[in-house]
Design a protein around this motif. Sequence first.
Motif, short mmCIF file in Angstrom:
data_model
loop_
_atom_site.label_atom_id
_atom_site.label_comp_id
_atom_site.label_asym_id
_atom_site.label_seq_id
_atom_site.Cartn_x
_atom_site.Cartn_y
_atom_site.Cartn_z
N UNK A 13 49.46 92.31 13.05
CA UNK A 13 49.97 93.68 12.92
C UNK A 13 49.66 94.26 11.55
N UNK A 14 49.87 93.48 10.51
CA UNK A 14 49.61 93.95 9.16
C UNK A 14 48.12 94.19 8.93
N UNK A 15 47.29 93.27 9.43
CA UNK A 15 45.84 93.44 9.28
C UNK A 15 45.35 94.68 10.01
N UNK A 16 45.81 94.89 11.25
CA UNK A 16 45.38 96.06 12.02
C UNK A 16 45.76 97.37 11.35
N UNK A 17 47.01 97.45 10.86
CA UNK A 17 47.45 98.68 10.20
C UNK A 17 46.66 98.94 8.92
N UNK A 18 46.44 97.89 8.13
CA UNK A 18 45.69 98.04 6.89
C UNK A 18 44.25 98.45 7.16
N UNK A 19 43.66 97.85 8.18
CA UNK A 19 42.27 98.16 8.51
C UNK A 19 42.11 99.62 8.92
#
Length: 331
Positions: A13-19
């Motif tokens: 979730x964190x990676x997707x939002x940051x990306x």
Amino acid sequence: MLFDSSLRKELGRSFGATLVVLITIVMTVMLIRTLGQATRGNVNPSEVMLVMGFMVLGHLPTILTLSLFIAITATLTRMYASSEMVVWFSSGQGLWSFLKPTLRFAWPVLLSVAVLALVVWDASGFDLPLARWFGDASGFAHRRDWLLTKVLHDGARNASWVLTALLTLMVWRPLGALRSLTRGERIGLLLGVLASVLAMSAIKRTSLTSCPWDLQEFGGTARCVSHWLWGVADGGGGNCFPAGHASAGFAYLAGWFWLRRVSPRAAAWWLGAALVLGFGLGAVQQVRGAHYMSHTLWTAWLCWTIGGAVWWLAAGRRTRPTTNGVPTRTR
């Protein structure tokens, strides 16, 4: 395990939002810059989106790497701030327990970064500037150097074949970590190594790409033609793509796929040794003027892919994890 799955979900979730945020920022900046170039006549207005797409693609390895770093840092920071780490520590999960699920989440991203970086390098045209470090109009000074030619080329190639012969013997008389594999798995490992070497040799025989020492810039007769222009002759001897000598090291990448489940530590050492050997042999040929950096990088990727494909065809499809995370093989 609950710990592994919850950590990977939060990282995802964190990676997707940051990306999404980083790509939006980069695309906005690129759009403003490209539109400015279009108004000055430097870019055709009808090609604005195409130019912007290529610029974003060039920044994608950096974006993915930064997104992964931010995701891992943000996840650990939140877990410490909310005292969740205290709960995990009290249940017997140490800080090193975070490494395995984090790597399991990160390896597809890191693999994508490596492939994108390879494509960007290939499209950047950095091969020739790097070759100019070792050669000039009179050729490559170290082309016939005794150490590079007799020891690190001929000797290393012969040593690689000796190692392959030893792997063949160890199908029946295994040593070290290979004892953890069944005889069929040891045969599969050997086939992965041989398939990589034979594939590189077959591609080289059909390639019309010449070596750097054949270029007119370095005293030869060939002109610079991309190795992706298949079937286009450059006026030289050809048969120089991919890097056959580097494949003498990269071919052993196949072993990682077979060892990673039964002996992760041995698999890591095996992977590291194959990479060091492959890049080392590739560097020798670059200094001599026999290959470009892109040849070595593509050889690494092709050997990795072929070794993984052999493993998947022979064993990967028959391996299924149980609820306890222990792999089982279906017959």
